[in-house]
Design a protein around this motif. Structure first.
Motif, short mmCIF file in Angstrom:
data_model
loop_
_atom_site.label_atom_id
_atom_site.label_comp_id
_atom_site.label_asym_id
_atom_site.label_seq_id
_atom_site.Cartn_x
_atom_site.Cartn_y
_atom_site.Cartn_z
N LEU A 284 0.81 -1.22 0.00
CA LEU A 284 0.00 0.00 0.00
C LEU A 284 0.85 1.27 0.00
O LEU A 284 0.53 2.23 -0.71
CB LEU A 284 -0.93 -0.02 1.22
CG LEU A 284 -1.97 1.08 1.31
CD1 LEU A 284 -2.89 1.03 0.09
CD2 LEU A 284 -2.77 0.94 2.57
N LEU A 285 1.92 1.29 0.75
CA LEU A 285 2.77 2.49 0.80
C LEU A 285 3.38 2.77 -0.57
O LEU A 285 3.40 3.93 -1.02
CB LEU A 285 3.87 2.33 1.85
CG LEU A 285 4.83 3.51 1.99
CD1 LEU A 285 4.07 4.76 2.43
CD2 LEU A 285 5.94 3.19 2.98
N TYR A 286 3.87 1.75 -1.25
CA TYR A 286 4.46 1.95 -2.57
C TYR A 286 3.41 2.40 -3.58
O TYR A 286 3.69 3.26 -4.43
CB TYR A 286 5.14 0.68 -3.06
CG TYR A 286 6.32 0.24 -2.24
CD1 TYR A 286 7.00 1.14 -1.41
CD2 TYR A 286 6.77 -1.06 -2.27
CE1 TYR A 286 8.08 0.75 -0.65
CE2 TYR A 286 7.86 -1.47 -1.51
CZ TYR A 286 8.50 -0.56 -0.70
OH TYR A 286 9.58 -0.95 0.04
N ALA A 287 2.22 1.83 -3.51
CA ALA A 287 1.13 2.24 -4.41
C ALA A 287 0.78 3.71 -4.18
O ALA A 287 0.57 4.47 -5.12
CB ALA A 287 -0.08 1.35 -4.21
N TYR A 288 0.72 4.12 -2.91
CA TYR A 288 0.42 5.52 -2.60
C TYR A 288 1.52 6.44 -3.13
O TYR A 288 1.23 7.47 -3.74
CB TYR A 288 0.27 5.72 -1.09
CG TYR A 288 0.27 7.18 -0.72
CD1 TYR A 288 -0.84 7.98 -0.99
CD2 TYR A 288 1.38 7.78 -0.17
CE1 TYR A 288 -0.83 9.33 -0.68
CE2 TYR A 288 1.40 9.12 0.15
CZ TYR A 288 0.29 9.90 -0.12
OH TYR A 288 0.30 11.24 0.16
N LEU A 289 2.79 6.09 -2.87
CA LEU A 289 3.89 6.93 -3.33
C LEU A 289 3.87 7.10 -4.84
O LEU A 289 4.00 8.22 -5.35
CB LEU A 289 5.23 6.34 -2.88
CG LEU A 289 5.57 6.46 -1.41
CD1 LEU A 289 6.83 5.68 -1.09
CD2 LEU A 289 5.73 7.92 -1.02
N PHE A 290 3.69 6.00 -5.55
CA PHE A 290 3.68 6.09 -7.01
C PHE A 290 2.46 6.86 -7.51
O PHE A 290 2.56 7.71 -8.39
CB PHE A 290 3.71 4.69 -7.63
CG PHE A 290 3.79 4.71 -9.12
CD1 PHE A 290 4.95 5.07 -9.77
CD2 PHE A 290 2.68 4.37 -9.89
CE1 PHE A 290 5.02 5.11 -11.15
CE2 PHE A 290 2.74 4.40 -11.26
CZ PHE A 290 3.91 4.77 -11.89
N GLY A 291 1.29 6.59 -6.93
CA GLY A 291 0.07 7.28 -7.36
C GLY A 291 0.12 8.78 -7.08
O GLY A 291 -0.28 9.59 -7.92
N ALA A 292 0.60 9.16 -5.90
CA ALA A 292 0.70 10.58 -5.57
C ALA A 292 1.73 11.27 -6.46
O ALA A 292 1.52 12.41 -6.89
CB ALA A 292 1.08 10.74 -4.10
N TRP A 293 2.83 10.57 -6.76
CA TRP A 293 3.86 11.13 -7.62
C TRP A 293 3.30 11.38 -9.03
O TRP A 293 3.50 12.46 -9.62
CB TRP A 293 5.04 10.17 -7.65
CG TRP A 293 6.17 10.54 -8.54
CD1 TRP A 293 6.95 11.64 -8.49
CD2 TRP A 293 6.65 9.76 -9.64
NE1 TRP A 293 7.89 11.59 -9.49
CE2 TRP A 293 7.73 10.45 -10.20
CE3 TRP A 293 6.27 8.54 -10.18
CZ2 TRP A 293 8.42 9.96 -11.30
CZ3 TRP A 293 6.98 8.05 -11.26
CH2 TRP A 293 8.03 8.77 -11.81
N VAL A 294 2.59 10.40 -9.58
CA VAL A 294 2.00 10.54 -10.92
C VAL A 294 0.96 11.65 -10.93
O VAL A 294 0.92 12.47 -11.86
CB VAL A 294 1.39 9.20 -11.39
CG1 VAL A 294 0.52 9.39 -12.60
CG2 VAL A 294 2.49 8.19 -11.65
N ALA A 295 0.13 11.71 -9.90
CA ALA A 295 -0.90 12.76 -9.83
C ALA A 295 -0.26 14.14 -9.74
O ALA A 295 -0.73 15.09 -10.39
CB ALA A 295 -1.81 12.51 -8.63
N LEU A 296 0.80 14.27 -8.97
CA LEU A 296 1.48 15.56 -8.83
C LEU A 296 2.10 16.00 -10.16
O LEU A 296 2.00 17.16 -10.54
CB LEU A 296 2.53 15.48 -7.73
CG LEU A 296 3.04 16.78 -7.15
CD1 LEU A 296 1.90 17.60 -6.58
CD2 LEU A 296 4.06 16.50 -6.08
#
Length: 70
Positions: A45-57
């Motif tokens: 979950l942490l890796y999915a959040y980091l990647f998703g937030a990075w892509v969204a930003l």
């Protein structure tokens, strides 16, 4: 076509706001919400959040920069 001073100032303000959003998204209190042994589609979950937030930003930054060039 060149941007006016007001358009450049608005773009700069948007980029500063997105920088601050990025600082908040990748800071300890928010990251600790996703630091659990759960998985999302087989990804921690942490890796999915980091990647998703990075892509969204990145998408929001591209939108802010390109918005003024209409």
């Amino acid at each position: 076509m060149r941007k006016s001073a007001n358009e450049r100032r608005l773009t700069a303000q948007r980029l500063v706001a997105l920088f601050l959003l990025g600082c908040a998204l990748f800071n300890y209190p928010v990251l600790s919400l996703f630091n659990h042994p759960a998985q999302l589609l087989g990804i921690p979950l942490l890796y999915a959040y980091l990647f998703g937030a990075w892509v969204a930003l990145i998408a929001l930054i591209a939108w802010a920069v390109e918005r003024g060039s209409d």
